[in-house]
Design a protein around this motif. Structure first.
Motif, PDB file in Angstrom:
ATOM      1  N   ARG A 130      -1.387  -4.082   7.540  1.00 42.09           N
ATOM      2  CA  ARG A 130      -1.760  -4.558   6.202  1.00 42.09           C
ATOM      3  C   ARG A 130      -0.613  -5.319   5.537  1.00 42.09           C
ATOM      4  O   ARG A 130      -0.821  -6.342   4.894  1.00 42.09           O
ATOM      5  CB  ARG A 130      -2.177  -3.379   5.336  1.00 42.09           C
ATOM      6  N   ASP A 186      -1.283  -8.955   4.281  1.00 48.81           N
ATOM      7  CA  ASP A 186      -1.217  -9.213   2.831  1.00 48.81           C
ATOM      8  C   ASP A 186      -0.030 -10.127   2.476  1.00 48.81           C
ATOM      9  O   ASP A 186      -0.113 -10.937   1.557  1.00 48.81           O
ATOM     10  CB  ASP A 186      -1.089  -7.897   2.046  1.00 48.81           C
ATOM     11  N   ILE A 222      -0.143  -9.810  -9.165  1.00 52.21           N
ATOM     12  CA  ILE A 222      -0.274  -9.781 -10.635  1.00 52.21           C
ATOM     13  C   ILE A 222       0.851 -10.585 -11.278  1.00 52.21           C
ATOM     14  O   ILE A 222       0.606 -11.455 -12.111  1.00 52.21           O
ATOM     15  CB  ILE A 222      -0.279  -8.325 -11.184  1.00 52.21           C
ATOM     16  N   GLY A 277      -9.834   0.264   2.593  1.00 51.13           N
ATOM     17  CA  GLY A 277      -8.542  -0.411   2.436  1.00 51.13           C
ATOM     18  C   GLY A 277      -8.388  -1.536   3.444  1.00 51.13           C
ATOM     19  O   GLY A 277      -7.929  -2.640   3.118  1.00 51.13           O
ATOM     20  N   ARG A 337      -0.627 -14.023   4.363  1.00 48.81           N
ATOM     21  CA  ARG A 337      -1.750 -14.931   4.087  1.00 48.81           C
ATOM     22  C   ARG A 337      -1.286 -16.116   3.224  1.00 48.81           C
ATOM     23  O   ARG A 337      -0.283 -16.017   2.509  1.00 48.81           O
ATOM     24  CB  ARG A 337      -2.883 -14.161   3.403  1.00 48.81           C
ATOM     25  N   ALA A 342       0.826  -1.212   0.000  1.00 52.45           N
ATOM     26  CA  ALA A 342       0.000   0.000   0.000  1.00 52.45           C
ATOM     27  C   ALA A 342       0.859   1.260   0.000  1.00 52.45           C
ATOM     28  O   ALA A 342       1.854   1.346   0.721  1.00 52.45           O
ATOM     29  CB  ALA A 342      -0.893  -0.003   1.248  1.00 52.45           C
ATOM     30  N   ARG A 348     -10.725 -14.574  -3.887  1.00 52.26           N
ATOM     31  CA  ARG A 348      -9.695 -14.400  -4.918  1.00 52.26           C
ATOM     32  C   ARG A 348     -10.081 -15.165  -6.181  1.00 52.26           C
ATOM     33  O   ARG A 348      -9.902 -14.675  -7.298  1.00 52.26           O
ATOM     34  CB  ARG A 348      -8.324 -14.850  -4.394  1.00 52.26           C
ATOM     35  N   GLY A 372      -1.416  -4.393  -8.313  1.00 48.38           N
ATOM     36  CA  GLY A 372      -1.987  -5.143  -7.199  1.00 48.38           C
ATOM     37  C   GLY A 372      -0.925  -5.747  -6.308  1.00 48.38           C
ATOM     38  O   GLY A 372       0.099  -5.115  -6.023  1.00 48.38           O
TER      39      GLY A 372
END
Ligand code: DC
Length: 217
Positions: A166, A170, A118, A81, A173, A12, A94, A115
Motif C-alpha cells: 500500500r 499510495d 489533505i 483497505g 501513483r 496506513a 479523486r 488522509g
C-alpha cells in the motif's frame, strides 16, 4: 476569515486516525476520515461486481455515493483497505470526492481531515499540517492487533506485506501521491504510545494556532 483546518496525513496505521479524532475532540471540530470515502468506493464497486482497475466504473460509484453515511463496519476490513488503495489511483475517483472534502474543510470554525493528500491537495492552505509516520513493522503490528481484535483471521506477515504494498501504491501513483506537504511537521510515532503521540500533535497544532491567530490580526 477562514476556519482553522488541521490536516493530518500519513501512511496506513501510522496513528493519524486516532490523532485526528483526539485533536477534533480537543478543539471541538468535526473530523473527516477521508480514507473511508475511498473505502466506500472500493467496497461499493466490489459489491456491484465491478473491476477495481476500471477508472470509469470506480468513478461512477464515487459520484453516486452517499458520503454522509460511512459507518458500515465492512469499510474497516483489510479487504476494504486494499480495495480503497486500488481505486484511489484513479484521477476521476479523486476528482469525484474533491468537492465533498473541500466543503468539509471549509466548515467554521474549523475542521480536522485525515488522509494522504489533505495538506497537499485538499486543503493546501491549512494553517496546521501534520505528517504522521512510523516504521512499517510497527504499523503492521498495530494494524494486526486492530484486525484480530475485530475478529479477522490474519497473520502479522500478511499485514506487513499489505502495508508495504500500500505504501508503494499510495506513494507511487501519479494522482495526488501520498507525501508530506512542504510545510507539514513530521511526527514519527514509532517509539510513542498513542497518548504521547497525541500530546506531541497537540503541541504542534497549538504552535500553528498561535501563528495563525497572529496572522489573522
Ligand atoms: O487511511 P486509510 O487506510 O483508511 O485509506 C485507505 C486507502 O485510501 C489508502 O491506502 C489510500 C486511499 N486514500 C487516498 O488515496 N487519499 C486519502 N486522502 C485517503 C485515503
Amino acid at each position: 476569515m477562514n476556519g482553522f483546518v488541521i490536516a493530518v496525513d500519513g501512511p496506513a496505521a501510522s496513528g493519524k486516525g486516532t490523532i485526528a479524532v483526539r485533536l477534533g475532540a480537543l478543539w471541538g471540530y468535526p473530523v473527516l476520515d477521508t480514507g473511508l470515502l475511498y473505502r466506500a468506493v472500493g467496497v461499493g464497486l466490489q459489491r456491484a461486481g465491478g473491476d477495481l482497475d476500471s477508472e470509469a466504473a470506480a468513478a461512477a460509484v464515487a459520484r453516486s455515493l452517499d458520503l454522509s453515511h460511512l459507518e458500515d463496519p465492512a469499510l474497516r476490513t483489510r479487504a476494504a483497505g486494499e480495495a480503497a488503495s486500488r481505486v484511489a489511483v484513479h484521477d476521476d475517483v479523486r476528482r469525484a470526492l474533491l468537492d465533498f472534502q473541500r466543503a468539509f474543510a471549509a466548515r467554521e470554525p474549523g475542521a480536522v481531515l485525515d488522509g494522504r493528500d489533505i495538506g497537499t491537495v485538499i486543503a493546501p492552505a491549512a494553517p496546521a499540517k501534520l505528517y504522521v509516520t512510523a516504521t512499517p513493522e510497527v504499523r503492521a503490528d498495530r494494524r494486526w492487533k486492530q484486525l484480530t481484535g475485530q475478529g479477522e483471521a490474519v497473520t502479522y506477515d500478511d499485514i506487513l506485506a499489505d502495508i508495504r504494498r500500500r505504501d508503494e501504491r499510495d506513494g507511487g501513483r501519479e494522482s495526488a501521491p501520498m507525501r508530506p506537504a512542504d510545510d507539514a511537521v513530521l511526527l514519527d510515532t514509532t517509539e510513542m504510545t498513542i497518548e504521547a503521540a497525541t500530546d506531541a500533535a497537540r503541541r504542534i497544532v497549538e504552535a500553528a494556532r498561535a501563528r495563525w491567530e497572529r496572522s489573522q490580526g
